[in-house]
Design a protein around this motif. Structure first.
Motif, short mmCIF file in Angstrom:
data_model
loop_
_atom_site.label_atom_id
_atom_site.label_comp_id
_atom_site.label_asym_id
_atom_site.label_seq_id
_atom_site.Cartn_x
_atom_site.Cartn_y
_atom_site.Cartn_z
N ALA A 132 0.85 -1.19 0.00
CA ALA A 132 0.00 0.00 0.00
C ALA A 132 0.88 1.24 0.00
O ALA A 132 2.02 1.22 0.48
CB ALA A 132 -0.92 0.01 1.21
N PHE A 133 0.34 2.31 -0.55
CA PHE A 133 0.98 3.61 -0.48
C PHE A 133 -0.02 4.58 0.15
O PHE A 133 -1.24 4.37 0.10
CB PHE A 133 1.38 4.10 -1.87
N ALA A 134 0.50 5.62 0.74
CA ALA A 134 -0.36 6.65 1.33
C ALA A 134 0.25 8.01 1.08
O ALA A 134 1.48 8.17 1.08
CB ALA A 134 -0.54 6.41 2.83
N ARG A 135 -0.61 8.97 0.86
CA ARG A 135 -0.19 10.37 0.83
C ARG A 135 -0.41 10.97 2.20
O ARG A 135 -1.42 10.67 2.86
CB ARG A 135 -0.97 11.15 -0.22
N VAL A 136 0.53 11.79 2.64
CA VAL A 136 0.43 12.40 3.96
C VAL A 136 0.46 13.93 3.82
O VAL A 136 0.98 14.48 2.84
CB VAL A 136 1.57 11.94 4.89
N SER A 137 -0.10 14.59 4.81
CA SER A 137 -0.08 16.05 4.83
C SER A 137 1.28 16.55 5.31
O SER A 137 2.13 15.76 5.76
CB SER A 137 -1.18 16.57 5.75
N ALA A 138 1.49 17.85 5.23
CA ALA A 138 2.71 18.44 5.77
C ALA A 138 2.74 18.26 7.29
O ALA A 138 1.69 18.09 7.94
CB ALA A 138 2.78 19.92 5.41
N ASN A 139 3.92 18.28 7.87
CA ASN A 139 4.02 18.15 9.33
C ASN A 139 3.61 19.46 10.01
O ASN A 139 3.26 20.45 9.36
CB ASN A 139 5.42 17.70 9.75
N GLN A 146 9.24 14.59 2.28
CA GLN A 146 10.61 14.44 1.78
C GLN A 146 11.47 15.65 2.12
O GLN A 146 12.68 15.51 2.33
CB GLN A 146 10.60 14.20 0.26
N ASP A 147 10.87 16.82 2.19
CA ASP A 147 11.63 18.01 2.57
C ASP A 147 12.07 17.90 4.03
O ASP A 147 13.18 18.33 4.39
CB ASP A 147 10.80 19.27 2.37
N ALA A 148 11.21 17.33 4.86
CA ALA A 148 11.54 17.21 6.28
C ALA A 148 12.65 16.19 6.52
O ALA A 148 13.61 16.47 7.26
CB ALA A 148 10.29 16.83 7.07
N VAL A 149 12.56 15.02 5.89
CA VAL A 149 13.55 13.97 6.16
C VAL A 149 14.77 14.08 5.26
O VAL A 149 15.79 13.44 5.50
CB VAL A 149 12.92 12.56 6.03
N GLY A 150 14.67 14.87 4.20
CA GLY A 150 15.83 15.10 3.34
C GLY A 150 16.06 14.08 2.26
O GLY A 150 17.17 14.00 1.70
N GLY A 151 15.05 13.29 1.91
CA GLY A 151 15.25 12.31 0.85
C GLY A 151 14.11 11.32 0.77
O GLY A 151 13.02 11.54 1.30
N GLY A 152 14.38 10.19 0.11
CA GLY A 152 13.38 9.14 -0.02
C GLY A 152 13.97 7.92 -0.70
O GLY A 152 15.00 8.00 -1.38
N LEU A 153 13.34 6.78 -0.50
CA LEU A 153 13.79 5.54 -1.12
C LEU A 153 13.28 5.46 -2.55
O LEU A 153 12.18 5.91 -2.86
CB LEU A 153 13.26 4.33 -0.33
N THR A 154 14.08 4.88 -3.43
CA THR A 154 13.70 4.71 -4.83
C THR A 154 12.97 3.38 -5.01
O THR A 154 13.53 2.32 -4.72
CB THR A 154 14.93 4.74 -5.74
#
Length: 550
Positions: A132-139, A146-154
């Motif tokens: 499953a995937f989910a979209r989340v709101s800003a913190n 991705q801006d908060a954690v500084g990246g993401g998995l490919t």
């Protein structure tokens, strides 16, 4: 809701009784640690001070910058009251979490994934879809995920089930993890027999780890990495005994890729998807056999105007697989038993060079001889016609591919790539003659790197197109190639290490649209795939003909 029952309680029961067995004692055990920025867990409210975190999620690199990955059997119970907490710190409030908290906005689950009962998993074939995937709101600080954690998995589709080093990071539940720490373990993976799932053996993976990413190049607190699956699948990601040291994960494929695309586009997956029946190969024999499929040639060898496929095997056997017109195949016919002669076939192609409305097979042999077998059918190969003698210049013909390059009715033209990069088109080829020679490219360094090529009508023009797989995994089509020159280049796929594992390919008319735009690829691990209705710039719908690891 912080004290609600965890949704991933299946393996929360202690398996201490199992740990005393020889098998359990011999397996590696995961290491507890402080976590990593791209992996987190879930809570049923905005409070993170409760004790009931459930399941694991990870940050996926997408243009939306707000997408997380988890297991479908977890996400079926989530709502906008749930939050995702990257690198969760137990006891810290929302404002003290390293990267903040992120409310779930929308869940994306394949509609064909059906748990056995609400908020549970399944052992059915569609457990392969437990992603499953989910979209989340800003913190609460106004930052996108991705801006908060500084990246993401490919998101990455694995080349097979057998992987040497995969790291699985997750959050076991409170019954076995009072400190709320993450667990990690790097181990090889194998296939869960009968399912499109990977299996790993490592202790400490109790309830709570469902959804954990399976990462091929993990580094602590890295800002990137490649994820090939998520912990879940059969029985929620574990065996029937629910032990903590056996874990499963659906191997990402077209279904997961399409689901991710829906999440990025913020649109629900289509409700009219065809039923999912699990691993049901459309070609017999399994991947171990198909590793030995040396050469493929498409054509109409049965006279019903549908695509059929000839296979030359590494032991010299030659077989015919009649197409059913629906992307599958009927029972095979052996045209040649294993023999030494056909082990010397270097490149083959199917075309209607004799104009009898039945495809012929052209073969370039290792000694430079070229022969044509007219009107190949289930009855046999036909009477051999010599096109070029042994020792001829055709020994340097690296690849040959038949097609319709003069806006004709039949595939009577022959494209040749030579060892020095020269590209030649022979139009109006017939029995005993190569017709008219047309040089498309002089010898050059670029086309020496054209590792594979095939021909098909991918653009819908009167003249066919040439599809090339380059040494770096790039795919290009050359649209409407003709005697006047090589067609305009269209990029189908950027350089991709996955496609360097494409070892054999052919194109033909295998699906109901009655066009020679279906691409078949035999991969290095024996997996064989049909991309239906491929266009000049996009691979078509993926259909697995032979599953890896089977």
């Amino acid at each position: 809701m912080a004290d609600a029952r965890p949704l991933d309680a299946l393996r929360s029961t202690s398996s201490a009784g199992k740990q005393g067995t020889t098998a359990a004692a011999a397996v590696p055990k995961g290491a507890m640690f402080g976590g990593t920025r791209l992996v987190g867990t879930f809570f049923g409210s905005s409070s993170t001070t409760g004790t009931n975190w459930s399941c694991t999620g990870s940050v996926i690199d997408t243009p939306a910058r707000n997408v997380i990955l988890t297991a479908a059997h977890c996400a079926v119970g989530y709502s906008d009251n749930y939050i995702f907490v990257p690198k969760f710190t137990k006891g810290a409030g929302p404002d003290q979490q390293p990267y903040g908290i992120f409310h779930i906005q929308h869940i994306f689950i394949d509609p064909r994934y059906i748990p056995d009962k609400p908020h549970s998993s399944t052992k059915k074939p569609w457990s392969d879809l437990d992603t499953a995937f989910a979209r989340v709101s800003a913190n609460q600080r106004g930052q996108r995920l991705q801006d908060a954690v500084g990246g993401g998995l490919t998101f990455t589709r694995p080349s097979g089930y057998d992987n040497k080093n995969v790291t699985v990071v997750g959050y076991p539940g409170k019954d076995h993890n009072g400190d709320g720490r993450a667990i990690k373990c790097t181990v090889p993976t194998t296939q869960l027999a009968g399912f499109r799932q990977m299996s790993m053996t490592c202790g400490g993976y109790y309830g709570g780890v469902s959804g954990s990413p399976w990462i091929t190049d993990y580094q602590d607190d890295a800002r990137t990495g490649h994820v090939i699956g998520n912990l879940g699948g059969y029985n929620g990601g574990g065996n029937d005994a629910n032990v903590d040291y056996i874990s499963y994960a659906p191997a990402f494929g077209a279904d997961a890729a399409n689901l991710l695309a829906d999440a990025v586009a913020n649109q629900d997956p289509p409700s009219n998807l065809p039923p999912y029946h699990g691993i049901q190969a459309k070609l017999p024999g399994g991947a171990a056999l198909w590793k030995h499929a040396k050469l493929l040639a498409s054509g109409d060898y049965t006279g019903n105007h549908r695509g059929d496929m000839i296979v030359v095997w590494s032991d010299g056997e030659v077989t015919l697989y009649p197409g059913d017109g629906k992307g599958g195949f009927l029972a095979e016919t052996q045209l040649k038993a294993p023999n030494s002669t056909w082990t010397h076939a270097e490149t083959i192609t199917g075309g209607d060079f004799t104009g009898a409305d039945l495809s012929d097979l052209m073969v370039r042999w290792s000694d430079g001889e070229v022969t044509l077998y007219p009107d190949v059918s289930s009855a046999g190969m036909g009477k051999e016609v010599r096109m070029a003698p042994s020792g001829s210049v055709w020994k340097n013909a690296t690849q040959i591919s038949a097609g319709q390059f003069h806006n004709g009715k039949y595939a009577t033209d022959l494209l040749v790539r030579w060892v020095d990069g020269e590209l030649t088109l022979y139009t109006y080829v017939g029995a005993g003659t190569f017709g008219t020679e047309n040089r498309l490219l002089a010898p050059n360094g670029t086309w020496k790197n054209a590792t594979l090529l095939t021909s098909g009508n991918f653009s819908g023009n009167g003249n066919w197109d040439v599809l090339v797989r380059w040494v770096d995994g790039e795919l290009d089509t050359y649209v409407a190639t003709s005697a006047a020159g090589l067609g305009a280049e269209a990029r189908m796929r950027d350089p991709d290490d996955l496609w360097t594992h494409d070892l054999v390919m052919t194109a033909g008319n295998y699906t109901p649209d009655n066009s020679s735009d279906d691409l078949i690829v035999r991969w290095s691990d024996g997996e064989t795939t049909l991309y239906a209705d491929t266009t000049r710039q996009k691979l078509g719908t993926e259909n697995t003909l032979v599953y890896p690891g089977t």
